[in-house]
Structures are given as structure tokens and as C-alpha cells.
Design an enzyme around this catalytic site. Structure first.
Site, PDB file in Angstrom:
ATOM      1  N   LYS A  27       0.835  -1.208   0.000  1.00  0.00           N
ATOM      2  CA  LYS A  27       0.000   0.000   0.000  1.00  0.00           C
ATOM      3  C   LYS A  27       0.864   1.250   0.000  1.00  0.00           C
ATOM      4  CE  LYS A  27      -2.868   0.513   3.605  1.00  0.00           C
ATOM      5  NZ  LYS A  27      -2.598   1.751   4.338  1.00  0.00           N
ATOM      6  N   ARG A  32       2.841   5.948  -3.285  1.00  0.00           N
ATOM      7  CA  ARG A  32       3.999   6.755  -3.692  1.00  0.00           C
ATOM      8  C   ARG A  32       4.240   6.648  -5.190  1.00  0.00           C
ATOM      9  NH1 ARG A  32       4.213   5.558   1.607  1.00  0.00           N
ATOM     10  NH2 ARG A  32       5.535   6.769   3.025  1.00  0.00           N
ATOM     11  N   GLY A 100      -5.191   7.635   5.522  1.00  0.00           N
ATOM     12  CA  GLY A 100      -4.311   8.639   6.131  1.00  0.00           C
ATOM     13  C   GLY A 100      -3.081   8.877   5.280  1.00  0.00           C
ATOM     14  N   ARG A 128      -8.901  11.940  12.318  1.00  0.00           N
ATOM     15  CA  ARG A 128      -7.460  11.742  12.549  1.00  0.00           C
ATOM     16  C   ARG A 128      -6.684  13.059  12.506  1.00  0.00           C
ATOM     17  NH1 ARG A 128      -5.559   6.714   9.089  1.00  0.00           N
ATOM     18  NH2 ARG A 128      -3.736   7.013  10.401  1.00  0.00           N
ATOM     19  N   SER A 173       7.198   9.278  12.150  1.00  0.00           N
ATOM     20  CA  SER A 173       6.099   9.046  11.205  1.00  0.00           C
ATOM     21  C   SER A 173       6.589   9.176   9.774  1.00  0.00           C
ATOM     22  CB  SER A 173       4.968  10.053  11.454  1.00  0.00           C
ATOM     23  OG  SER A 173       4.091  10.059  10.339  1.00  0.00           O
ATOM     24  N   GLN A 175       4.711   9.109   7.271  1.00  0.00           N
ATOM     25  CA  GLN A 175       3.769   9.948   6.530  1.00  0.00           C
ATOM     26  C   GLN A 175       4.173  11.412   6.632  1.00  0.00           C
ATOM     27  OE1 GLN A 175      -0.133   8.984   7.991  1.00  0.00           O
ATOM     28  NE2 GLN A 175      -0.163   7.004   6.970  1.00  0.00           N
ATOM     29  N   ASP A 325       1.855  -1.166  11.913  1.00  0.00           N
ATOM     30  CA  ASP A 325       0.515  -1.633  11.536  1.00  0.00           C
ATOM     31  C   ASP A 325       0.254  -3.078  11.947  1.00  0.00           C
ATOM     32  OD1 ASP A 325      -0.147   0.818  10.423  1.00  0.00           O
ATOM     33  OD2 ASP A 325       0.654   0.276   8.459  1.00  0.00           O
ATOM     34  N   ARG A 356      -6.519   1.960  17.779  1.00  0.00           N
ATOM     35  CA  ARG A 356      -6.184   0.528  17.655  1.00  0.00           C
ATOM     36  C   ARG A 356      -5.760  -0.102  18.965  1.00  0.00           C
ATOM     37  NH1 ARG A 356      -3.130   0.174  11.892  1.00  0.00           N
ATOM     38  NH2 ARG A 356      -5.077   0.160  10.716  1.00  0.00           N
ATOM     39  N   ARG A 400      -7.567  -3.391   9.615  1.00  0.00           N
ATOM     40  CA  ARG A 400      -6.638  -4.314  10.285  1.00  0.00           C
ATOM     41  C   ARG A 400      -7.270  -4.951  11.532  1.00  0.00           C
ATOM     42  NH1 ARG A 400      -2.422  -3.603   6.885  1.00  0.00           N
ATOM     43  NH2 ARG A 400      -1.925  -1.458   6.371  1.00  0.00           N
TER      44      ARG A 400
HETATM   45  C1  S3P Z   1       2.564   4.679   6.287  1.00  0.00           C
HETATM   46  C2  S3P Z   1       3.111   5.031   7.489  1.00  0.00           C
HETATM   47  C3  S3P Z   1       2.547   4.601   8.788  1.00  0.00           C
HETATM   48  C4  S3P Z   1       1.556   3.457   8.629  1.00  0.00           C
HETATM   49  C5  S3P Z   1       0.620   3.638   7.480  1.00  0.00           C
HETATM   50  C6  S3P Z   1       1.390   3.793   6.175  1.00  0.00           C
HETATM   51  C7  S3P Z   1       3.182   5.194   5.039  1.00  0.00           C
HETATM   52  O1  S3P Z   1       1.875   5.711   9.360  1.00  0.00           O
HETATM   53  O2  S3P Z   1       0.807   3.295   9.828  1.00  0.00           O
HETATM   54  O3  S3P Z   1      -0.263   2.537   7.355  1.00  0.00           O
HETATM   55  O4  S3P Z   1       2.868   4.685   3.952  1.00  0.00           O
HETATM   56  O5  S3P Z   1       4.001   6.116   5.132  1.00  0.00           O
HETATM   57  P1  S3P Z   1       2.682   6.829  10.230  1.00  0.00           P
HETATM   58  O6  S3P Z   1       3.675   7.431   9.358  1.00  0.00           O
HETATM   59  O7  S3P Z   1       1.639   7.814  10.671  1.00  0.00           O
HETATM   60  O8  S3P Z   1       3.251   6.063  11.384  1.00  0.00           O
END
Ligand code: S3P
Length: 448
Positions: A27, A32, A100, A128, A173, A175, A325, A356, A400
Site C-alpha cells: 500500500k 507513492r 491517512g 485523525r 512518522s 507519513q 501496523d 487501535r 486491520r
Molecule cells: C505509512 C506510514 C505509517 C503506517 C501507514 C502507512 C506510510 O503511518 O501506519 O499505514 O505509507 O508512510 P505513520 O507514518 O503515521 O506512522
């Protein structure tokens, strides 16, 4: 209009799980590939793209921003990019659904494009926290108007002449890191992110793969990641490996059902994603990696998993970014192991698709497992036998939690149900069928 719930039930299968399967594409890498492909010049070809709801939202958003994203056949996509800075103003709201990753990474991309956009998501995503990305993005010149608490829907006015960023992440993080790096792509000079612990580096790998200059240095317990802005990203071929976070579910099922032996082919083994495998090895799991190779710049291998007795362990907080995750499914495995498993430092679990930490504890408690939450730690008290099962688990719009509960039901004497399995499609379309191919028994809660 309300969508009817889609309940499912899992029963203990009559015999061992066996066979060879693949899981859908990663995913994180799929999001990306679509975003970076849209920012590149030329046509990017993607093979193995995850066609789950989350990634389809990203594809739709990139189209709304002027890129072409064409599906030739299952998993095979082409993206005609617009070049860095070339995205156009969308003429409607961007709806990122449950994702997210899609929302946060795209906020980074939009922050350094001189356009106006509005982003929203489903009820889970609208709860969120988004300030963790909008806050650092302000420094490039972007402006945001959000709901109370910085939540979606958010209106974005991207910067005309974006400034480069230097940001130290308060939480580990990927993300947030990726959002800042993506904003820096359309700013002159160097954009740097300091991360307190290394997090998944798919953005860095893929940016390099498309021709960007990305430097990574160790810094204390973490890393300094720097991208040089305004590179000419050139379209590239992307081969998406199987998602290790999806592989976690058949892995766990094979470990729990007596006599099982399951092979999962083509799983991504990026070392910043394999914390679950390290933890399961410490618990005594028999998981072998075969055919290690590299695909699309990422390590990949086949996993052979055999059932066996497992013991409880302590999972250190520093491992969390590499298995963030996977805690719900690890908790299921721990409930069937001998002794207590303490998973430390899980505060980030409270802000995932659901809380979670609470949802995992509730799932196990309802099915007869011993569980405690102490501060940010989750403790699961295994007895060496499966808990009783018999409950219907509230999934809280969280894929999940739904898949974890359905794996638990492969081991418990009484069936385990989920109130709504619809969200499984966000990350693992075909979950019940793939699990069925190795002999797992997952089906509709009510026979028609
Ligand atoms: C992800 C980063 C994680 C993960 C999410 C996918 C990503 O989140 O929980 O399912 O693709 O960068 P965080 O960066 O908020 O920890």
C-alpha cells in the site's frame, strides 16, 4: 444514505492451512508510485499496484490534479506525469476515503503547488490528526484552514514560490516525513527532515529511482533525510512487492492452526517493515525466507511459515516504526502463545484508522483472552492455548482490526465474527478468498 454493514464470520478450519499464495501489492509503495509518477515527466509504468480503496483514492486525486492514471489490466497501470509544479487546481473536493497515507502525502504535494484545493475523507479519516503535517508545511508558505483540532475537511492554499523546509519530526512518522519531502520537491535548495527513529523509507527509495538526489545520514537513534528541490523527475518502471503488512495475516493464521505450512511469495522485506518477523522469530516462530531478491529497488522474498508453539516476549518501543501496523495481529498471535507479551510504546496506535490500542484490547477481551493496557503498553496474557472466541468484534472502520479478528477465529474453538468487513478492501481486496485458498474458513455471517 447509510451503507449496509458487511458482517463476516471465521470458524476454525477442519484441518491444517496449506498452499502457496501471494498477497496484494504494498500500500505504501502504491500510493507513492502514483504520486511520484504524477510529478515525473513521461509515462510511468506500474506493475502490481494495490487496487484497494485507499490507493484508488490516490489515483482519483492525481487525475483530479491533471495527471493521467490509466489501468491497462489488473495491477498494470500507466501514469502520465505533469512534472514537478505542474499539477492543476482540482475543480472539486478531493476525497481521500479512509486513507491517512493518501491524505497526508498529498497535503505535502499540494503545499508547494500554487493552487487551491479542499480535502476530505470518511468518518474515520475526519477524526485523525492532520496538524502533524500542516504545521511543518506552513514554513514553505502554504496556508491551511481546517476544522477544530486541525482535522479534515481542510482547505489548502499552496505556496506560489515555496521555500525549502528543515523539520525535526516530534513523532516517528513516515507519513509526516514524506509530506515534508514531497513539499520540498517544488522548492529551491535542500529540504531536510530529522527523524527520531528510522521509519519506512519508500519515499526516499522511490524518489531516487525517479532521479531525485536524496541523502540519508545516521543521526543519534534516527536519521537526517535531505532531498534537493526541483529535480527533473523522470518516469520510471515500478514493480510493487507484496505488502508485508498484508502478509502478516496469513503468516499469523499459519502459525496458529496446528499442522499448517504456508508459502507466501513475493513479499516486500524492506528492513524498516520487518519488525513483526523479528518479533515472531523471538517468540519461536518457524518462518523461513527463500529466494531473496530485489524488485523495484526494494528487497523481496518468499516466506515459508510453519505452525509451532510460541512464547510471549517483550517488544521494545524502538521497534514500533518497523511494525506499526502489525500490533493488532501480533496481539492475536500473543493471545495463543504461552506467557505474557508486552508491547511497549504504542501511543501512535491511538490515532490510526481507529484507536487501535483500545480496539485490539476489546477484540481480545471479548473473545476470552487476558489483556491489559498500561499507559501506552499493551499486555496480552497467553496461556499456550487459544482463547475461547465466540464474540462479534466491533471493527470501527478499521481494516486491520477486521482481518485480525478473522484470523483469531481460525484458532478459537468458537467462531469469531466482525460487525463490518467492508473496510478490508482498503488494503487487502480479496482477503477472504486468498485466506480460503490456504484453507481458512471465513464467510458471510448470515447464510442467505
Ligand atoms: C505509512 C506510514 C505509517 C503506517 C501507514 C502507512 C506510510 O503511518 O501506519 O499505514 O505509507 O508512510 P505513520 O507514518 O503515521 O506512522
Amino acid at each position: 444514505m447509510t451503507t449496509p454493514l458487511s458482517p463476516l464470520i471465521a470458524r476454525r478450519p477442519p484441518g491444517p492451512l496449506a498452499g502457496t499464495i501471494r498477497v496484494p501489492g504494498d500500500k505504501s509503495i502504491s500510493h507513492r508510485a502514483l504520486m511520484i509518477g504524477a510529478l515525473a515527466v513521461g509515462e510511468t509504468r506500474i506493475v502490481g499496484l494495490l487496487e484497494g480503496e485507499d490507493v484508488l483514492r490516490t489515483a482519483a486525486a492525481m487525475r483530479a490534479l491533471g495527471a493521467e492514471a490509466i489501468r491497462d489490466r489488473p495491477g498494470h497501470w500507466r501514469v502520465a506525469g505533469r512534472g514537478i509544479g505542474g499539477l492543476v487546481e482540482p475543480d472539486d473536493v478531493l476525497d481521500m476515503g479512509n486513507s491517512g497515507t493518501a491524505a497526508r502525502l498529498l497535503l505535502g504535494v499540494l503545499a508547494s503547488h500554487p493552487l487551491f484545493a479542499v480535502m476530505t475523507g470518511d468518518a474515520s479519516l475526519r477524526r485523525r490528526p492532520m496538524r502533524r503535517v500542516t504545521e511543518p508545511l506552513l514554513a514553505c508558505g502554504a496556508r491551511f484552514q481546517a476544522r477544530e483540532g486541525g482535522r479534515l475537511p481542510i482547505a489548502i492554499a499552496g505556496a506560489r514560490d515555496a521555500l525549502p523546509l528543515h523539520y525535526r519530526l516530534p513523532v516517528a512518522s513516515a507519513q509526516v516525513k514524506s509530506a515534508v519531502l514531497f513539499a520540498g520537491l517544488n522548492a529551491p535548495g535542500l529540504t531536510t527532515v530529522e527523524e527520531p527513529e528510522p521509519t519506512r523509507d519508500h519515499s526516499e527509495n522511490m524518489l531516487r529511482h525517479f532521479g531525485a538526489e536524496v541523502a540519508v545520514e545516521a543521526a543519534g537513534t534516527g536519521r537526517l533525510v535531505t532531498v534537493r528541490g526541483q529535480p527533473e523527475l523522470r518516469a520510471a518502471a515500478v514493480d510493487v512487492p507484496g505488502d508485508p503488512s498484508s502478509a502478516a495475516f496469513p503468516i499469523a493464521a499459519a502459525l496458529l492452526v496446528p499442522g499448517s505450512r504456508v508459502r507466501i511469495e513475493g513479499v516486500g522485506l524492506n528492513p524498516l517493515r520487518t519488525g513483526l518477523l523479528a518479533t515472531l522469530a523471538e517468540m519461536g516462530a518457524d518462518i523461513r525466507v527463500e529466494n531473496e531478491r530485489t524488485a523495484g529497488g526494494e528487497p523481496v522474498g518468499d516466506l515459508v511459515v510453519r505452525h509451532g508453539a510460541l512464547r510471549g516476549v517483550e517488544v521494545p518501543p524502538g521497534r514500533a516504526p518497523t511494525m506499526i501496523d502489525e500490533y493488532p495481529i501480533l496481539a492475536v498471535v500473543a493471545a495463543c502463545a504461552e506467557g505474557t507479551t508486552r508491547m511497549r510504546g504504542l501511543q501512535e496506535l491511538r490515532v490510526k484508522e481507529s484507536d487501535r490500542l483500545a480496539a485490539t484490547a476489546a477484540m481480545l477481551a471479548a473473545n476470552g483472552a487476558g489483556v491489559d493496557v498500561e499507559g501506552d503498553d499493551l499486555l496480552v496474557h497467553g496461556t499456550g492455548r487459544s482463547p475461547a472466541g465466540g464474540a462479534t468484534v466491533a471493527t470501527h472502520m478499521d481494516h486491520r482490526i477486521a482481518m485480525s479478528a478473522l484470523v483469531l477465529g481460525q484458532a478459537t474453538p468458537a467462531p469469531v465474527g466482525v460487525d463490518d468487513a467492508a473496510f478490508i478492501d482498503t488494503s487487502f481486496p480479496g482477503f477472504a478468498e486468498v485466506m480460503g485458498n490456504i484453507g481458512a474458513a471465513i464467510g458471510p455471517a448470515r447464510e442467505p
